[in-house]
Design a protein around this motif. Structure first.
Motif, mmCIF file in Angstrom:
data_model
loop_
_atom_site.group_PDB
_atom_site.id
_atom_site.type_symbol
_atom_site.label_atom_id
_atom_site.label_comp_id
_atom_site.label_asym_id
_atom_site.label_seq_id
_atom_site.Cartn_x
_atom_site.Cartn_y
_atom_site.Cartn_z
ATOM 1 N N MET A 147 8.083 -1.159 -10.064
ATOM 2 C CA MET A 147 6.833 -0.426 -10.281
ATOM 3 C C MET A 147 6.669 -0.097 -11.758
ATOM 4 S SD MET A 147 5.951 -0.404 -7.235
ATOM 5 C CE MET A 147 4.522 0.636 -7.147
ATOM 6 N N SER A 148 7.236 -0.931 -12.583
ATOM 7 C CA SER A 148 7.139 -0.635 -14.014
ATOM 8 C C SER A 148 5.685 -0.715 -14.462
ATOM 9 C CB SER A 148 7.974 -1.639 -14.815
ATOM 10 O OG SER A 148 7.507 -2.934 -14.537
ATOM 11 N N GLY A 149 5.379 0.097 -15.405
ATOM 12 C CA GLY A 149 4.044 0.000 -16.005
ATOM 13 C C GLY A 149 2.964 0.748 -15.267
ATOM 14 N N ILE A 150 3.311 1.404 -14.153
ATOM 15 C CA ILE A 150 2.237 2.075 -13.426
ATOM 16 C C ILE A 150 1.731 3.284 -14.206
ATOM 17 C CG2 ILE A 150 3.718 3.579 -12.020
ATOM 18 C CD1 ILE A 150 1.464 2.423 -9.792
ATOM 19 N N GLY A 151 2.671 3.919 -14.953
ATOM 20 C CA GLY A 151 2.250 5.031 -15.808
ATOM 21 C C GLY A 151 1.243 4.564 -16.839
ATOM 22 N N ALA A 152 1.540 3.409 -17.450
ATOM 23 C CA ALA A 152 0.629 2.857 -18.461
ATOM 24 C C ALA A 152 -0.723 2.532 -17.829
ATOM 25 C CB ALA A 152 1.254 1.618 -19.089
ATOM 26 N N MET A 153 -0.681 2.053 -16.576
ATOM 27 C CA MET A 153 -1.944 1.713 -15.918
ATOM 28 C C MET A 153 -2.805 2.940 -15.680
ATOM 29 S SD MET A 153 -1.310 -1.260 -13.213
ATOM 30 C CE MET A 153 0.379 -1.674 -12.988
ATOM 31 N N PHE A 154 -2.135 4.041 -15.257
ATOM 32 C CA PHE A 154 -2.898 5.282 -15.075
ATOM 33 C C PHE A 154 -3.488 5.735 -16.398
ATOM 34 C CE2 PHE A 154 -0.816 5.847 -10.922
ATOM 35 C CZ PHE A 154 -1.906 6.281 -10.198
ATOM 36 N N ALA A 155 -2.683 5.635 -17.462
ATOM 37 C CA ALA A 155 -3.179 6.037 -18.781
ATOM 38 C C ALA A 155 -4.392 5.203 -19.152
ATOM 39 C CB ALA A 155 -2.069 5.891 -19.821
ATOM 40 N N ALA A 156 -4.332 3.882 -18.872
ATOM 41 C CA ALA A 156 -5.451 3.003 -19.196
ATOM 42 C C ALA A 156 -6.687 3.410 -18.403
ATOM 43 C CB ALA A 156 -5.070 1.558 -18.894
ATOM 44 N N ALA A 157 -6.497 3.758 -17.121
ATOM 45 C CA ALA A 157 -7.629 4.168 -16.297
ATOM 46 C C ALA A 157 -8.290 5.411 -16.876
ATOM 47 C CB ALA A 157 -7.154 4.431 -14.868
ATOM 48 N N PHE A 158 -7.452 6.360 -17.332
ATOM 49 C CA PHE A 158 -8.041 7.572 -17.920
ATOM 50 C C PHE A 158 -8.754 7.259 -19.225
ATOM 51 C CE2 PHE A 158 -5.280 9.845 -14.949
ATOM 52 C CZ PHE A 158 -6.208 10.735 -14.464
ATOM 53 N N GLY A 159 -8.196 6.326 -19.978
ATOM 54 C CA GLY A 159 -8.875 5.888 -21.202
ATOM 55 C C GLY A 159 -10.250 5.336 -20.882
ATOM 56 N N LEU A 160 -10.294 4.524 -19.826
ATOM 57 C CA LEU A 160 -11.562 3.966 -19.375
ATOM 58 C C LEU A 160 -12.539 5.080 -19.019
ATOM 59 C CD1 LEU A 160 -13.156 1.404 -18.483
ATOM 60 C CD2 LEU A 160 -12.205 1.769 -16.208
ATOM 61 N N GLY A 161 -12.015 6.122 -18.340
ATOM 62 C CA GLY A 161 -12.842 7.261 -17.953
ATOM 63 C C GLY A 161 -13.445 7.945 -19.169
ATOM 64 N N ALA A 193 -10.990 2.986 -9.816
ATOM 65 C CA ALA A 193 -9.763 2.534 -10.483
ATOM 66 C C ALA A 193 -8.556 3.282 -9.937
ATOM 67 C CB ALA A 193 -9.887 2.742 -11.987
ATOM 68 N N LEU A 194 -8.695 4.596 -9.757
ATOM 69 C CA LEU A 194 -7.572 5.386 -9.257
ATOM 70 C C LEU A 194 -7.240 5.021 -7.822
ATOM 71 C CD1 LEU A 194 -8.181 8.935 -10.787
ATOM 72 C CD2 LEU A 194 -6.570 7.160 -11.494
ATOM 73 N N VAL A 195 -8.257 4.709 -7.034
ATOM 74 C CA VAL A 195 -8.005 4.313 -5.646
ATOM 75 C C VAL A 195 -7.163 3.040 -5.613
ATOM 76 C CG1 VAL A 195 -9.090 3.416 -3.552
ATOM 77 C CG2 VAL A 195 -10.007 5.462 -4.642
ATOM 78 N N VAL A 196 -7.522 2.054 -6.447
ATOM 79 C CA VAL A 196 -6.764 0.799 -6.486
ATOM 80 C C VAL A 196 -5.328 1.066 -6.928
ATOM 81 C CG1 VAL A 196 -6.544 -1.401 -7.676
ATOM 82 C CG2 VAL A 196 -8.774 -0.647 -6.854
ATOM 83 N N LEU A 197 -5.166 1.893 -7.962
ATOM 84 C CA LEU A 197 -3.825 2.173 -8.480
ATOM 85 C C LEU A 197 -2.993 2.939 -7.455
ATOM 86 C CD1 LEU A 197 -4.427 3.011 -12.247
ATOM 87 C CD2 LEU A 197 -3.607 0.898 -11.208
ATOM 88 N N ALA A 198 -3.652 3.868 -6.753
ATOM 89 C CA ALA A 198 -2.929 4.642 -5.745
ATOM 90 C C ALA A 198 -2.448 3.720 -4.643
ATOM 91 C CB ALA A 198 -3.837 5.733 -5.171
ATOM 92 N N PHE A 199 -3.284 2.760 -4.278
ATOM 93 C CA PHE A 199 -2.880 1.789 -3.250
ATOM 94 C C PHE A 199 -1.645 1.011 -3.709
ATOM 95 C CE2 PHE A 199 -3.045 -2.473 -1.417
ATOM 96 C CZ PHE A 199 -2.987 -2.140 -0.070
ATOM 97 N N TRP A 200 -1.673 0.613 -4.977
ATOM 98 C CA TRP A 200 -0.542 -0.108 -5.561
ATOM 99 C C TRP A 200 0.710 0.749 -5.546
ATOM 100 C CZ3 TRP A 200 2.414 -3.834 -6.614
ATOM 101 C CH2 TRP A 200 3.243 -3.886 -7.742
ATOM 102 N N GLY A 201 0.529 2.015 -5.916
ATOM 103 C CA GLY A 201 1.668 2.927 -5.965
ATOM 104 C C GLY A 201 2.296 3.127 -4.596
ATOM 105 N N LEU A 202 1.437 3.178 -3.548
ATOM 106 C CA LEU A 202 1.949 3.479 -2.212
ATOM 107 C C LEU A 202 2.473 2.232 -1.514
ATOM 108 C CD1 LEU A 202 -0.765 5.996 -0.955
ATOM 109 C CD2 LEU A 202 1.588 6.484 -1.612
ATOM 110 N N ALA A 203 1.717 1.121 -1.643
ATOM 111 C CA ALA A 203 2.044 -0.058 -0.842
ATOM 112 C C ALA A 203 2.730 -1.145 -1.665
ATOM 113 C CB ALA A 203 0.775 -0.609 -0.200
ATOM 114 N N GLY A 204 2.802 -0.968 -2.971
ATOM 115 C CA GLY A 204 3.296 -2.025 -3.854
ATOM 116 C C GLY A 204 4.698 -2.489 -3.506
ATOM 117 N N ASN A 205 5.620 -1.529 -3.298
ATOM 118 C CA ASN A 205 7.006 -1.879 -2.983
ATOM 119 C C ASN A 205 7.100 -2.769 -1.761
ATOM 120 O OD1 ASN A 205 9.114 -1.281 -4.637
ATOM 121 N ND2 ASN A 205 9.059 0.916 -4.142
ATOM 122 N N GLY A 206 6.330 -2.404 -0.733
ATOM 123 C CA GLY A 206 6.352 -3.163 0.505
ATOM 124 C C GLY A 206 5.864 -4.581 0.285
#
Lengths: 272, 466
Positions: B1-15, B60-73
């Motif tokens: 799950m590397s880089g998910i922090g950076a992705m959230f940061a990017a989403a906020f930048g977009l916001g 964007a956050l919904v997509v990232l949250a989905f990744w965070g929750l289901a990504g490992n699986g």
């Protein structure tokens, strides 16, 4: 005399002040302060059983404060200090040997807002006789309750539902219940603090009638905002203003021929 | 799950970017001729900005949250599918151990793999994860941009951005309150579900009415004492005996008298200090009361019992636990009684005093009857707290499920048994552990009923004096 005082004049009760046998309560040079605030100063007045005494005056003039001195209800306010002398039948009520419980049994009080206890009508009236041990038997107590309710003009309205809660009665009935409650311990003086101010005109008329009927049996002192009411129910009137007693005399005199210009101004509606 | 922090940061930048663009467009409306009249532009520019920012951020956050929750699986499934046939671990424990080893290798926790297959799987894992990360990152950015663009094109001088932002704020607040509610709901559901499993093994009538509590389950069929008994009546009795009887005998008189003193007799200055101090007492951790009960009160109670000739006095007794719990509950009772007494109108008290009643007559005959519903409500809430209390009984009441009315004996409570059943290594499908859920369900239902009843009593009473 202008129109305003004519109106009040026509409201005067039919009964003239009669000569006092002996004053029931006498106050001499009474002053009250709450903390640093002087609420009342230099009040001297006599109260008798023969005549109903009314205290009138604008809000904050000290009339209720003085009334609460007469049964020492000011004791419940920690910051209140009372000086001067108040006597009941010649005995100083602020003397150390005066028992405040006995004093309040002799000097009853009716409050501005009807405050029946959340108990049955019967228990409300029986409250005083019970705590003072005035009734020896149940029949005795029944008698006291009935007589008190009759005197307060409430018996016919509540005799079939004495077990109902006192708080379920209408405002006027509640106030008459409070009067019955005060009468039940057979006091010598009854203090009334604006007893009709929370009531409608019909209930007010009933209370006023009742006061007239009780005159002569108890020394009655009534505080009122309503000058017509003072004129209707009282034979003696005291006018308070800014913490001092301005004028005290026969009600007819006060309302038709006041000595003090301040009294005249108040009665004719210049202020207050 | 590397880089998910950076992705959230990017989403906020977009916001932030979306906010700035939306606001700039709205500022242009205001700057246009006649745009500075009140009402010419419906909402302030920052609301336009916030509207566009929300439309960018939310998807964007919904997509990232989905990744965070289901990504490992997702990654795990693909890695497993990519393993050569025959080396693939069996589903279940085997597979879980394999995946845990793979993840350990990826993180660098293990220098080398025990399982050579895992070595290869770890490399596959890194590649698959990177691919998914890029995929989801791009997807999030894309939906965010689309949202922002759509929002941006909708901006007009008469566009009601403020109303929409306000509605979204409301939605957010509702969501926040739902978290607590739904969590509770979920806990209750799990209690009901597990209790149901328990009642398939042990009849509900035996549980509710049985007099013998001995929660044992056999590991081998021929074991001595293999049959367990799940009659919970001794626990219910112990709970009521300690929490609702002994504790209340201590707490009700002391709490009520404290409240009467504070509301009717004490000077205003003293009350101002004493009331908060008393309420701080309610915040003392219960474990502190617990060891006080176990180390000080319980031995004293036993010595006292022995000295008056009760020979079977236990060193852990209902009396010790109940008394300490009562002391713990005092601030609770006194605070509720204080509120109830203070809510009785002063005119009531004056009326009684003016009749020539003494202060104590006034309290007994007028104030307490008038405040009684509030006091009863407070006591019921205190009972519900006492029966749910755990630490004191675990430490001082004991674990022996005795059905006794002798306060010097050891009894046990529902909460103490739940602790005993679930601590240590346990199987989670035996009647022994599942019985804890049934006990929890009973405790929950009883305290819930008590609380609802108590609050309705208190509420009815409040209405009477408003």
């Amino acid at each position: 005399m202008n129109q305003m005082s004519m109106d009040v004049g026509t409201a005067l009760g039919s009964s003239e002040a009669v000569a006092d046998a002996a004053p029931k309560m006498t106050a001499r040079n009474v002053a009250v302060s709450y903390g640093a605030t002087q609420a009342l100063r230099g009040v001297s007045i006599d109260v008798s059983t023969e005549n109903v005494t009314a205290f009138i005056g604008p809000s904050g003039c000290g009339k209720s404060t003085f009334l609460r001195c007469l049964n020492r209800m000011n004791d419940t306010v920690a910051s209140a200090r009372v000086t001067g002398e108040i006597q009941l039948d010649g005995k100083d009520i602020y003397a150390p040997d005066m028992d405040v419980v006995q004093l309040r049994a002799r000097v009853g009080m009716v409050f501005q807002k009807p405050n029946p206890f959340p108990k049955s009508i019967y228990e409300n009236v029986a409250y005083g006789p019970r705590i003072h041990g005035l009734a020896r038997s149940k029949a005795d107590l029944d008698g006291v309750v009935e007589q008190s309710l009759r005197r307060a003009g409430l018996w016919d309205e509540v005799k079939d539902r004495l077990a109902d809660s006192g708080t379920a009665l209408s405002g006027g009935q509640q106030q008459r219940l409070c009067i019955a409650r005060a009468i039940a311990v057979n006091p010598e003086v009854i203090l009334m603090d604006e007893p009709a101010s929370a009531l409608d005109p019909i209930a007010t008329a009933k209370i006023e009638e009742l006061i007239d009927e009780l005159r002569g049996k108890y020394a009655i002192v009534i505080v009122t905002h309503n000058m017509q009411q003072a004129a209707r129910v009282s034979q003696k009137t005291a006018f308070f203003h800014l913490g001092s007693l301005v004028e005290y005399g026969d009600t007819r005199e006060i309302f038709t021929n006041p000595r003090e210009p301040r009294t005249k101004d108040y009665i004719t509606g210049r202020y207050g | 799950m590397s880089g998910i922090g950076a992705m959230f940061a990017a989403a906020f930048g977009l916001g932030v970017l979306a906010w700035w663009l939306g606001r700039r467009k709205a500022l242009a409306f205001v700057a246009a001729p006649g745009g500075d009249r009140i009402g010419a532009v419906h909402s302030l520019p920052q609301y336009h900005g916030a509207f566009v920012a929300i439309l960018a951020l939310l998807p964007a956050l919904v997509v990232l949250a989905f990744w965070g929750l289901a990504g490992n699986g997702l990654v795990a499934a693909e890695v497993l599918a990519g393993l050569p046939e025959g080396t693939r671990p069996q589903p279940g424990l085997d597979q879980a151990a394999f995946l845990s080893e793979v993840r350990g290798l990826v993180r660098g926790d293990y220098a080398a793999a025990f399982n050579p297959v895992a070595e290869g799987a770890a490399k596959a894992w890194v590649a698959v994860e990177r691919r998914y990360a890029i995929l989801f990152g791009v997807a999030a950015l894309a939906v965010g941009l689309m949202g922002a663009l759509w929002g941006w094109t909708r901006l007009r001088p008469d566009f009601r951005a403020r109303s929409r932002v306000e509605r979204l704020v409301m939605g957010l607040l509702i969501l926040a309150s739902l978290v607590a509610t739904l969590t509770t709901f979920g806990i209750v559901l799990s209690l009901i579900f597990e209790s149901f499993r328990f009642f398939q093994m042990v009849p509900i009538t035996e549980f509710l009415f049985g007099l013998n509590w001995s929660p044992q389950t056999a590991i081998r069929a021929d074991q001595v004492g293999s049959s367990g008994a799940f009659g919970a009546v001794p626990l219910f009795w112990g709970t009521v005996f300690i929490g609702a009887i002994i504790a209340m005998i201590v707490a009700i008189p002391l709490g009520l008298m404290t409240a009467i003193y504070l509301t009717q007799y004490s000077a205003a200055g003293f009350r101002k200090v004493a009331k908060p101090v008393l309420e701080v007492l309610a915040g003392v951790p219960t474990v502190v009361y617990g060891f006080f009960a176990a180390l000080t009160v319980a031995p004293a109670v036993r010595d006292f019992a022995l000295s008056i000739g009760i020979s079977d006095a236990s060193s852990e007794s209902a009396l010790a636990a109940g008394m300490v719990m009562g002391v713990m509950i005092i601030p609770f009772v006194s605070s509720m009684a204080d509120d109830a007494l203070a809510a009785v109108p002063a005119s009531m008290r004056d009326g009684s005093l003016a009749m020539g009643a003494t202060p104590s007559e006034t309290i007994r005959k007028v104030l307490i009857p008038a405040a009684l519903p509030g006091i009863v409500g407070g006591v019921l809430l205190a009972v519900s707290r006492a029966i749910g209390e755990t630490m004191i009984v675990v430490m001082a009441a004991g674990m022996a499920a005795n059905l006794t009315a002798n306060p010097f004996n050891s009894v046990t409570t529902v909460t103490a048994q739940i602790v005993a059943l679930l601590t240590g290594d346990q199987e989670f499908d035996s009647a022994k552990t599942l019985s804890a859920f049934a006990l929890g369900l009973v405790l929950f239902l009883v305290t819930l009923a008590l609380n609802i009843f108590a609050l309705s009593v208190v509420k009815k009473y409040r209405e009477a004096y408003d």
